[in-house]
Design a protein around this motif. Structure first.
Motif, PDB file in Angstrom:
ATOM      1  N   PRO A 274       0.363  -1.130  -0.179  1.00 46.95           N
ATOM      2  CA  PRO A 274      -0.268   0.306  -0.254  1.00 46.95           C
ATOM      3  C   PRO A 274       1.412   1.319   0.160  1.00 46.95           C
ATOM      4  N   GLY A 275       0.755   2.045  -1.443  1.00 47.99           N
ATOM      5  CA  GLY A 275       1.542   3.376  -1.048  1.00 47.99           C
ATOM      6  C   GLY A 275       2.794   3.497  -0.736  1.00 47.99           C
ATOM      7  N   ALA A 276       3.423   2.049  -1.929  1.00 49.08           N
ATOM      8  CA  ALA A 276       4.945   2.424  -2.466  1.00 49.08           C
ATOM      9  C   ALA A 276       5.252   2.813  -3.760  1.00 49.08           C
ATOM     10  N   VAL A 277       5.524   3.276  -3.818  1.00 45.81           N
ATOM     11  CA  VAL A 277       6.604   4.592  -4.819  1.00 45.81           C
ATOM     12  C   VAL A 277       8.053   4.080  -5.196  1.00 45.81           C
ATOM     13  N   SER A 278       8.114   4.554  -6.687  1.00 51.84           N
ATOM     14  CA  SER A 278       9.418   3.323  -7.249  1.00 51.84           C
ATOM     15  C   SER A 278      10.294   4.305  -8.221  1.00 51.84           C
ATOM     16  N   HIS A 279      11.377   4.822  -8.573  1.00 51.81           N
ATOM     17  CA  HIS A 279      11.767   5.324  -9.125  1.00 51.81           C
ATOM     18  C   HIS A 279      13.147   4.504 -10.836  1.00 51.81           C
ATOM     19  N   VAL A 280      13.662   5.046 -11.541  1.00 51.30           N
ATOM     20  CA  VAL A 280      14.086   4.006 -12.340  1.00 51.30           C
ATOM     21  C   VAL A 280      15.506   4.841 -12.535  1.00 51.30           C
ATOM     22  N   PHE A 281      16.247   4.593 -12.473  1.00 50.25           N
ATOM     23  CA  PHE A 281      18.331   5.438 -12.961  1.00 50.25           C
ATOM     24  C   PHE A 281      18.168   4.928 -14.585  1.00 50.25           C
ATOM     25  N   PRO A 282      18.465   6.003 -15.502  1.00 49.30           N
ATOM     26  CA  PRO A 282      17.858   5.588 -16.352  1.00 49.30           C
ATOM     27  C   PRO A 282      19.049   5.431 -17.364  1.00 49.30           C
ATOM     28  N   GLU A 283      20.261   5.514 -16.614  1.00 48.22           N
ATOM     29  CA  GLU A 283      21.787   5.326 -16.817  1.00 48.22           C
ATOM     30  C   GLU A 283      22.623   4.082 -15.845  1.00 48.22           C
ATOM     31  N   SER A 284      21.308   3.671 -15.377  1.00 45.82           N
ATOM     32  CA  SER A 284      22.423   2.487 -14.085  1.00 45.82           C
ATOM     33  C   SER A 284      22.183   1.329 -14.311  1.00 45.82           C
ATOM     34  N   SER A 285      22.150   0.130 -14.478  1.00 47.74           N
ATOM     35  CA  SER A 285      21.932  -0.847 -14.169  1.00 47.74           C
ATOM     36  C   SER A 285      21.684  -1.688 -12.480  1.00 47.74           C
ATOM     37  N   HIS A 286      22.173  -2.888 -12.289  1.00 44.57           N
ATOM     38  CA  HIS A 286      22.309  -3.528 -11.224  1.00 44.57           C
ATOM     39  C   HIS A 286      22.442  -2.706  -9.561  1.00 44.57           C
ATOM     40  N   MET A 287      23.428  -1.483  -9.922  1.00 45.42           N
ATOM     41  CA  MET A 287      24.281  -0.918  -8.853  1.00 45.42           C
ATOM     42  C   MET A 287      24.109   1.341  -8.727  1.00 45.42           C
ATOM     43  N   PRO A 288      23.036   1.354  -8.658  1.00 43.00           N
ATOM     44  CA  PRO A 288      22.846   2.785  -9.254  1.00 43.00           C
ATOM     45  C   PRO A 288      23.068   3.631  -7.991  1.00 43.00           C
ATOM     46  N   HIS A 289      23.322   3.074  -6.741  1.00 41.59           N
ATOM     47  CA  HIS A 289      24.531   3.676  -6.062  1.00 41.59           C
ATOM     48  C   HIS A 289      25.865   3.795  -6.517  1.00 41.59           C
ATOM     49  N   VAL A 290      26.844   3.391  -7.146  1.00 42.72           N
ATOM     50  CA  VAL A 290      27.320   3.049  -7.757  1.00 42.72           C
ATOM     51  C   VAL A 290      27.703   4.031  -8.589  1.00 42.72           C
ATOM     52  N   GLU A 291      26.638   3.660 -10.327  1.00 42.26           N
ATOM     53  CA  GLU A 291      26.545   3.788 -10.934  1.00 42.26           C
ATOM     54  C   GLU A 291      26.274   5.453 -11.082  1.00 42.26           C
ATOM     55  N   GLU A 292      24.592   6.206 -10.652  1.00 42.28           N
ATOM     56  CA  GLU A 292      24.998   7.021 -10.394  1.00 42.28           C
ATOM     57  C   GLU A 292      24.500   7.378  -8.881  1.00 42.28           C
ATOM     58  N   PRO A 293      25.394   7.885  -8.176  1.00 43.23           N
ATOM     59  CA  PRO A 293      25.725   7.735  -6.697  1.00 43.23           C
ATOM     60  C   PRO A 293      24.880   9.681  -6.563  1.00 43.23           C
ATOM     61  N   GLU A 294      24.974  10.646  -7.222  1.00 44.85           N
ATOM     62  CA  GLU A 294      24.132  11.293  -6.842  1.00 44.85           C
ATOM     63  C   GLU A 294      22.319  11.633  -7.222  1.00 44.85           C
ATOM     64  N   ALA A 295      22.747  10.987  -7.719  1.00 43.50           N
ATOM     65  CA  ALA A 295      20.777  11.145  -8.485  1.00 43.50           C
ATOM     66  C   ALA A 295      20.258  10.026  -7.213  1.00 43.50           C
ATOM     67  N   PHE A 296      20.425   9.207  -6.790  1.00 47.44           N
ATOM     68  CA  PHE A 296      20.666   8.089  -6.111  1.00 47.44           C
ATOM     69  C   PHE A 296      20.807   8.681  -4.551  1.00 47.44           C
ATOM     70  N   GLN A 297      21.461   9.486  -4.420  1.00 50.91           N
ATOM     71  CA  GLN A 297      21.503  10.046  -2.951  1.00 50.91           C
ATOM     72  C   GLN A 297      20.139  10.812  -2.916  1.00 50.91           C
ATOM     73  N   GLN A 298      20.128  11.452  -4.128  1.00 47.77           N
ATOM     74  CA  GLN A 298      18.656  12.392  -3.710  1.00 47.77           C
ATOM     75  C   GLN A 298      17.445  11.969  -3.346  1.00 47.77           C
ATOM     76  N   VAL A 299      17.643  11.380  -4.343  1.00 55.75           N
ATOM     77  CA  VAL A 299      16.237  10.292  -4.680  1.00 55.75           C
ATOM     78  C   VAL A 299      15.573   9.630  -3.394  1.00 55.75           C
ATOM     79  N   VAL A 300      17.196   8.665  -2.872  1.00 60.74           N
ATOM     80  CA  VAL A 300      16.312   8.275  -1.101  1.00 60.74           C
ATOM     81  C   VAL A 300      16.564   9.125  -0.031  1.00 60.74           C
ATOM     82  N   GLY A 301      17.787  10.390   0.210  1.00 57.20           N
ATOM     83  CA  GLY A 301      17.791  11.133   0.498  1.00 57.20           C
ATOM     84  C   GLY A 301      16.544  10.949   1.307  1.00 57.20           C
ATOM     85  N   ASP A 302      15.750  11.941  -0.052  1.00 54.09           N
ATOM     86  CA  ASP A 302      14.605  12.937   0.348  1.00 54.09           C
ATOM     87  C   ASP A 302      13.505  11.386   0.664  1.00 54.09           C
ATOM     88  N   PHE A 303      13.445  10.772   0.510  1.00 57.21           N
ATOM     89  CA  PHE A 303      12.308   9.908   1.213  1.00 57.21           C
ATOM     90  C   PHE A 303      12.859   9.742   2.570  1.00 57.21           C
TER      91      PHE A 303
END
Length: 312
Positions: A274-303
């Protein structure tokens, strides 16, 4: 609240060990644990199973807004106790659920913390919440399947997109039981470079986790199998898909556009929680925290900031 991410990650503030009947669990804390005050701490569950925490260390940058970030090595890998002689039925989901709960209680944060799981960690994290949601302010599921049947189906589809000679090499060694062959490992790397980590060569913390699996493969081989796409271990029949409706904590599901965790493998989380939200990182594969660290930090940090309220 924009946050600047260092090119690497901060050093640990403290490290320690939790002793249980099964051995010692090593942990690393970035920032100060101040139970009940300020941003709630984040506990990171690494993948594998048995991959050790190293490759998730970029997530320590989530401490930039003043929250503590807790990494730990699950039993059987990394700096925690290794159990190479343990029988296959020792390595259970329940073992790792109990380990997590024991750790947060040991750290004094069991009544207020965020939970993030990556890959296998994102399979384990919902199990933790379903077993006991006490103190869990939010759940972040990164690059994870809701069932192994979905994972295997997606992996097979991605394998079919590999060059024909690579597919033939993989199949030949899997049928012969020679998945430790250098030829198999070379072919496997073609898949990994496409769908596991697209930063090539891999950063040191990522290669450290791969190296530790190679050195101590007990948990990975027992629960998963010889590779990401050849799952023959005890988790082969695992599924949480039919139970996710029982998760009542705020949930974020993230993945990469080129992820081995294709959308169909994590859709049950988004559709069922219930209420789950999602986000897909366009330049990443299995490790967005490594592949797009700034975007990952922003999305997860905001949440995380949006759900820093009181204990459940």
């Amino acid at each position: 609240m924009p946050i600047t991410v260092d090119s690497r990650f901060p050093d640990a503030t403290t490290t320690g060990r939790l002793r249980t009947e099964h051995g010692e669990t090593w942990y690393r804390v970035t920032g100060e644990l101040t139970p009940g005050e300020g941003p709630a701490p984040l506990v990171v569950l690494h993948g594998g199973p048995g991959a050790a925490h190293n490759y998730t260390l970029m997530m320590a940058n989530l401490s930039a807004d003043g929250r503590a970030v807790v990494h730990y090595d699950q039993l059987g890998c990394g700096e925690s106790t290794h159990r190479p002689d343990a029988p296959a039925d020792f390595w259970t989901v329940e073992l790792f659920v109990a380990e997590l709960r024991a750790l947060v209680e040991h750290l004094g944060i069991g009544d207020r913390f965020h939970l993030l799981g990556q890959s296998w960690g994102g399979m384990l994290a919902p199990e933790v919440v379903l077993a006991d949601e006490r103190g869990v302010l939010s759940l972040t599921i990164c690059d994870s399947p809701a069932s192994m049947a979905l994972w295997l189906s997606a992996a097979n589809a991605l394998r079919e997109e590999l060059p024909a000679d690579v597919q033939q090499t993989l199949l030949r060694h899997e049928e012969a039981g020679t998945t430790d062959s250098p030829e198999y490992l070379e072919a496997m790397q073609v898949f990994y470079d496409r769908h596991v980590c697209r930063v090539v060569p891999n950063p040191p913390e990522v290669t450290d986790s791969f190296a530790q699996i190679e050195e101590e493969p007990t948990v990975y081989h027992t629960m998963n199998g010889p590779s990401e796409f050849h799952v023959v271990g005890t988790l082969k029949e695992w599924s949480v898909a039919e139970r996710v409706g029982g998760i009542r904590v705020p949930t974020l599901v993230v993945a990469g556009a080129h992820d081995e965790a294709r959308p169909e493998v994590w859709a049950p989380f988004v559709d069922g929680i219930p209420g789950a939200v999602s986000h897909v990182f366009p330049e990443s594969s299995h490790m967005p925290h490594v592949e797009e660290p700034e975007a990952f930090q922003q999305v997860v940090g905001d949440f995380l900031r949006a759900h820093d309220g009181g204990a459940r």
